[in-house]
Structures are given as C-alpha cells and as structure tokens.
Design an enzyme around this catalytic site. Structure first.
Site, PDB file in Angstrom:
ATOM      1  N   HIS A  31      -9.722  39.923  44.700  1.00 44.73           N
ATOM      2  CA  HIS A  31      -9.815  39.052  43.529  1.00 44.73           C
ATOM      3  C   HIS A  31     -10.150  39.875  42.274  1.00 44.73           C
ATOM      4  O   HIS A  31      -9.429  39.823  41.278  1.00 44.73           O
ATOM      5  CB  HIS A  31     -10.897  37.996  43.789  1.00 44.73           C
ATOM      6  CG  HIS A  31     -11.104  37.027  42.663  1.00 44.73           C
ATOM      7  ND1 HIS A  31     -10.620  35.746  42.702  1.00 44.73           N
ATOM      8  CD2 HIS A  31     -11.734  37.145  41.474  1.00 44.73           C
ATOM      9  CE1 HIS A  31     -10.934  35.118  41.577  1.00 44.73           C
ATOM     10  NE2 HIS A  31     -11.620  35.955  40.807  1.00 44.73           N
ATOM     11  N   GLU A  32     -11.212  40.645  42.348  1.00 43.36           N
ATOM     12  CA  GLU A  32     -11.656  41.397  41.161  1.00 43.36           C
ATOM     13  C   GLU A  32     -10.640  42.483  40.791  1.00 43.36           C
ATOM     14  O   GLU A  32     -10.435  42.767  39.619  1.00 43.36           O
ATOM     15  CB  GLU A  32     -13.048  42.002  41.388  1.00 43.36           C
ATOM     16  CG  GLU A  32     -14.155  40.976  41.644  1.00 43.36           C
ATOM     17  CD  GLU A  32     -14.261  39.886  40.567  1.00 43.36           C
ATOM     18  OE1 GLU A  32     -13.830  40.123  39.426  1.00 43.36           O
ATOM     19  OE2 GLU A  32     -14.757  38.791  40.892  1.00 43.36           O
ATOM     20  N   HIS A  78      -8.017  40.941  38.587  1.00 44.45           N
ATOM     21  CA  HIS A  78      -8.429  40.945  37.173  1.00 44.45           C
ATOM     22  C   HIS A  78      -8.280  42.344  36.579  1.00 44.45           C
ATOM     23  O   HIS A  78      -7.764  42.523  35.476  1.00 44.45           O
ATOM     24  CB  HIS A  78      -9.914  40.562  37.040  1.00 44.45           C
ATOM     25  CG  HIS A  78     -10.213  39.122  37.296  1.00 44.45           C
ATOM     26  ND1 HIS A  78      -9.582  38.106  36.628  1.00 44.45           N
ATOM     27  CD2 HIS A  78     -11.098  38.518  38.121  1.00 44.45           C
ATOM     28  CE1 HIS A  78     -10.073  36.943  37.051  1.00 44.45           C
ATOM     29  NE2 HIS A  78     -10.984  37.171  37.954  1.00 44.45           N
ATOM     30  N   HIS A 134      -4.742  43.378  35.921  1.00 45.72           N
ATOM     31  CA  HIS A 134      -4.215  42.598  34.793  1.00 45.72           C
ATOM     32  C   HIS A 134      -4.681  43.257  33.474  1.00 45.72           C
ATOM     33  O   HIS A 134      -3.888  43.487  32.563  1.00 45.72           O
ATOM     34  CB  HIS A 134      -4.728  41.159  34.914  1.00 45.72           C
ATOM     35  CG  HIS A 134      -4.072  40.177  33.979  1.00 45.72           C
ATOM     36  ND1 HIS A 134      -4.403  38.851  33.949  1.00 45.72           N
ATOM     37  CD2 HIS A 134      -3.116  40.328  33.032  1.00 45.72           C
ATOM     38  CE1 HIS A 134      -3.676  38.224  33.030  1.00 45.72           C
ATOM     39  NE2 HIS A 134      -2.889  39.096  32.460  1.00 45.72           N
TER      40      HIS A 134
HETATM   41 ZN   LIG Z   1     -12.147  35.628  38.752  1.00 45.89          ZN
END
Ligand SMILES: [Zn+2]
Length: 597
Positions: free
Chosen positions: A387-388, A391, A394
């Site tokens: 998940h991290e 980010h 991105h």
């Molecule tokens: Zn998040």
C-alpha cells in the site's frame, strides 16, 4: 521487546541525509526561507504592474513553498523517528508555527490576482510562459466565482475559528470527557471499555463479550446523544453558512467544488452501491453460517476473520513478494521500486518512541519518497508495505514528470495507486497459493472485508451525511431523534436482509470523527472502486491499458482528478466503475461460497 532507536540497524532506517546532510543545514535553510518570505511579502501591491511582475512573484512563491516543504517534512520525519527526542520535537514545533508565517507572506497573492482586470488571469492561464503555474491559476480562477469582496472575505475569515467549535468540542467529548464505562471480558470480569480495546472485544470468540461491548459502547454514546446532535448540527450549520455565503447551491456542491468532482459522481456511487446490497447480504449470510450463529447481529461482524494462512515475511521477503506482485505494471516499475529498500527510502521496524501506523511522504520534491512502517511479519504487514509503496511510486513518477507546482496529487486520487497495489498483491498470492484452500479462504476473506468496510460502510456514511445536510438545508432541526433515526434507517437498508439491526446501532454516527470533514468519506469508496477496475485492467495484460495506468502515475496534480482517472482507464462520472467493482465483489463471494461449502 521494542528496541531503542539507537539500537536499530541503520540498514532498516530511512536515510534523511538526502534532504539535509546535517541539522545545521536545516537551520541554514530555515533562515533562508525566512528571507524568501520577507522578500515575497515586499511584492505585495506589484501584481498590477504586468506579466513580468506576476511571473516573478509566482516563481518566488513556488520556490519558497518548495523549500519550506522540504524543511517541514524533514523535521516531521525526524520527530516521527522518536518522539521523545527534545531537539526534533522543538524543530517540528518551530516548522509548524513557521508554516503560518510563510503562508502570511503570500496572503496578498490570491486577492491581488483576483482583482486584476477581467480576462487577465484567463490570458495568463493560456500563456505558455505560465505553463508551470496553469493549475494554480486555474484553481484561482475557479475560486473567483465564489470569492466575496475584501470586506466579505474579512468577515468570513473572522468567522472561521468559531465555525470549528462543533468539530473541536465533539473531539474533546469523544476522546477525553466521555466515560466509556466498563464491559465484561472473557473471564466474566468487568474491565474498562476503551476505543482501542473495543475492536478486540468485537473480535472475541465469546459472543456475550461482543454483544456487551457493542451495546455498552452504544449506550454510553446515546447517553450524550443530545450533546452530540447539537455539535453535529453546529457543524452542518457552519457548512450551510459557508456554502451560502460563498453562493454555492448546497453544502455538497461547495465541498466537491475544490476537487472539480461533479455531484453526479456522488449520486451514482450511492445508486450503484445500492445495487450491490443483495450481494453484500449474500456474503453476510456466508459469514453467519461460518461462525455458526442463528441470527447475525452487527456486533458479530468483526468476529471470525480468517486465520490459517501462515505467512511471516521479514522485510526482505516482504519486499521480494511486493516486487513480484507489481510485476504486471512493467519491469521498469519494478526496477525503480527495487531501490526503495537498499537505498533506504523506508523506515522499517518499530522502535521506542516511533510514531505508530504507516505513511508515505512524497512531498520532498527533488528527492526520493520516504515510507514509514512499523513492519509486522504477517499478511497485514506485507499488505501495508505494498500500500505505502503504491503511494511512494505515485509520488516518485509524478515528481519526476511534473514541475513542482503541478506535482502534488489530490486526495481524490491519492488512495488509488495504493489500493491497486493491495489488490495486485492479493491476486498474486492467490495464484501462488492456488492449491492451498486455507490460504484461498483467508485471502478472499480479507478482500471481502476490505470491500465491506470501504465500499459499503463508507458509502453508507456518505449517504448519512448527505441526508443530514439535506434535512438541515430544508429547514429541519437536527435533533438526536432525527439523526439517529436517519442513521438507523440507512444501516437497516444496507444490512437488514442478513443482519438483525439492533436499535442501539442508531447511535453509531456519534463515534465517527470524519463527519466533521463534510463530504470526505465518499472518496474512500470511489478510490477503492477505481482501484478495483484498474487492477483488473492491469491483470488483463493488455499493453494499452497498462500504459494508461502508468501514465496516470505521472500526472501528479496537473489535471482535475476525474480527468486523470479517465486517462487511467476509469470514468467515475458514470456508475460503470462502481458496478465493475461490485461485479468483482460478487465473483469473490461466489468463490468464497464454493470454498466454504
Ligand atoms: Zn493510503
């Protein structure tokens, strides 16, 4: 055994010297930014002098902001490493109060730009010399329609603080003044009920423990229900005042305006999710059979999440799995991401005084992103890493592709890349463990719960706050009775076919802090649906679809979020992506059913 920070192997800590070699360098930058702020404020009153003056001012403003952000995140991340270190606590406090000084130095910018003769800003927005600032000018122009006279703006600014009372007072009540009393533990003893402990009670195998924890919690809130209703009504009145003062059609229109999200997105989310309620209840019936109760109650929903899938990756193993899971995104993505651990973007393990949870920080433009974890050797730890890193990548691509003023992406798209990676991980592991039934049940089960708590629960919240605002806007008074009845009816509509919705559930809205950030939670649901559709695109192997998603990662904040997602391959102005996500949910429910049979 939690280590002291000094005992942690530096290999597992992030390397913040890419930001500042020493803390003295940070101090030097602090002085420099102060000078820049002084210089900038001297430009007040010059913007009517023509194009050059505006260009120079915008350039100085952005340079100051960029440098400020760098020192701000450095102090924050140092403080997060170990909150007991006084030096970093002080640096963090200083940069926090410095923020308002920096903002004040630029406070002339927007009003002066907006007071330029009609057509001037429009001209600048189209002018190639202003290419880096076109997004800034675009949002300034959009605000113009909802900006009052200087006197009007002054009054709104003065009222702003008082408008926060509902939010602040409800937080005080929830976190400090409200006595949650006691509840019964597994040994039959009365023990204090706390917010942190609540979840653990709801996961208990002892049904009486679950039931009592839930009803005790709801009763304690209900006892303060008039106060909670008055505070929330105060928030809604503040929203109404601001939206009417700024000439929006409704509170919702005002809230969605900044992201340039049409209200139809909100409506089609709710409509499409209603279409999935039947499947949600089919899923809940499976849960009921699985945990072996005659009637499922709301307090049963957190019990019986799957165990049996044993995966215990340390960070190196977790990182390898992450890289394999995101391979469908392309080998260059994998190559770029593979630097994160060896180049120390990531602060891996827990230590004494370290901030809890996990986050990614991509705001230090010009350096690598950074990721804070408190890595646990289990599926959740692995999923959090993915998940991290979603980010972080991105930010990595956006920062590399966009000039600083256009690099930062909006909250509306922020959870898309992270959730996409989580889904890729889940799908990857399901392939690896395809013959392991316990693993399949666990992996599908965790995705189904993710769906329930993100798509269904957040949309339920979104519907509640929409109705509350509509009632108030129609002149109704938001009493405890009305708010609780409204909440109960929605919960019943979502869960009522499979779950006995006890009356006490009606007070649950009082516990949700997000309602004080109006029309915010729907973004969790839309992001999740967009991510589901995009993950399917990526896993289809279609080169064009993968390229579209990869392009999305480079867009930063260079376009309105809905347009960025359209480029990625999902059109949220139609119910299509939500329906597609719900189809995926339905497929998972069927697989889950077959596995449990
Ligand atoms: Zn998040």
């Amino acid at each position: 055994m939690v280590m002291n920070r000094s005992e942690v192997d530096p290999w597992f800590t992030w390397d913040l010297t890419r930001l500042y070699k020493t803390d003295e360098d940070w101090e030097a930058d602090f002085s420099l930014v102060r000078k820049m702020a002084e210089g900038l404020s001297k430009r007040a009153g010059t913007l009517a002098n023509g194009k050059e003056a505006v260009l120079e001012t915008l350039s100085e403003y952005m340079q100051m902001k960029q440098r400020f952000e760098k020192l701000y995140v450095y102090a924050m991340m140092r403080q997060n490493e170990d909150t007991s270190v006084a030096k970093y606590q002080a640096m963090n406090d200083r940069s926090n109060s410095f923020a308002s000084e920096v903002m004040t130095s630029a406070s002339f910018l927007l009003p002066e730009l907006l007071s330029l003769p009609d057509g001037t800003l429009e001209g600048y927005e189209q002018d190639p010399d202003f290419a880096d600032y076109s997004v800034f000018l675009h949002s300034a122009l959009r605000e113009k329609a909802h900006t009052l006279s200087l006197e009007g703006e002054r009054l709104l600014a003065m009222a702003g603080d008082a408008m926060m009372t509902g939010d602040q007072a409800s937080e005080m009540l929830r976190t400090l003044d409200l006595n949650l009393g006691t509840t019964r533990d597994e040994n039959g003893k009365q023990v204090p009920l706390t917010d942190a402990g609540f979840v653990l009670f709801l996961e208990s195998g002892d049904r009486t423990v679950r039931r009592l924890a839930f009803s005790n919690m709801m009763q304690r809130y209900a006892a303060m229900g008039n106060t909670f209703a008055a505070l929330y009504a105060g928030q809604v009145k503040a929203d109404m005042f601001m939206s009417r003062a700024r000439m929006y059609e409704s509170c919702r229109a005002a809230s969605l305006y900044g992201d340039e999200v049409p209200e139809s997105v909100y409506d089609s989310l709710i409509e499409a999710v209603h279409g999935g309620i039947g499947t949600l209840n089919a899923y809940l019936q499976l849960r009921q059979t699985k945990i072996g109760v005659k009637h499922l109650h709301m307090y049963d929903l957190y019990y019986g999440n799957e165990q049996g899938f044993e995966i215990q990756p340390d960070i190196e193993e977790a990182f390898e799995i992450f890289l394999k899971a995101v391979t469908p995104l392309g080998l260059d993505y994998v190559e770029a991401a593979s630097h994160a651990l060896p180049d120390r973007w990531i602060d891996v393990y827990e230590n004494k005084g370290k901030r809890s949870g996990a986050y990614s920080c991509g705001s230090a433009y010009g350096t690598t992103p950074y990721v804070l974890l408190n890595h646990k050797k289990n599926y959740d730890g692995l999923s959090t890493l993915c998940h991290e890193m979603g980010h972080a990548m991105h930010s990595y691509y956006s920062n590399a592709s966009q000039p600083y003023p256009k690099a930062d992406y909006s909250i509306f798209v922020a959870e898309v890349a992270s959730t996409t990676n989580e889904i890729l991980l889940n799908e990857y592991l399901r392939k690896v463990y395809k013959d392991d039934k316990a693993a399949q049940i666990s992996l599908i089960g965790s995705m189904l719960e993710h769906f329930r708590t993100t798509v269904f629960r957040q949309t339920l919240f979104a519907e509640f706050e929409m109705k509350a605002h509509q009632l108030a806007e129609a002149g109704e008074s938001l009493t405890q009775e009305l708010l609780s009845k409204t909440y109960y009816d929605i919960v019943k509509a979502y869960y009522g076919k499979a779950v006995v919705v006890d009356k006490c559930v009606e007070s649950e809205w009082m516990r949700i802090p997000h309602f004080y950030s109006p029309f915010y939670v729907y973004k969790y649901a839309t992001s999740f649906c967009a991510a589901t559709a995009l993950a399917a695109n990526i896993l289809s192997g279609d080169k064009d679809r993968i390229a579209a998603y990869r392009r999305f990662l480079t867009l930063g904040g260079s376009m309105p979020p809905i347009d960025e997602l359209r480029i990625a391959g999902v059109d949220l102005s139609t119910p299509e992506p939500v329906c597609q996500a719900l189809d995926y949910f339905a497929e998972l429910v069927l697989e889950y059913q077959a596995l449990l049979a």
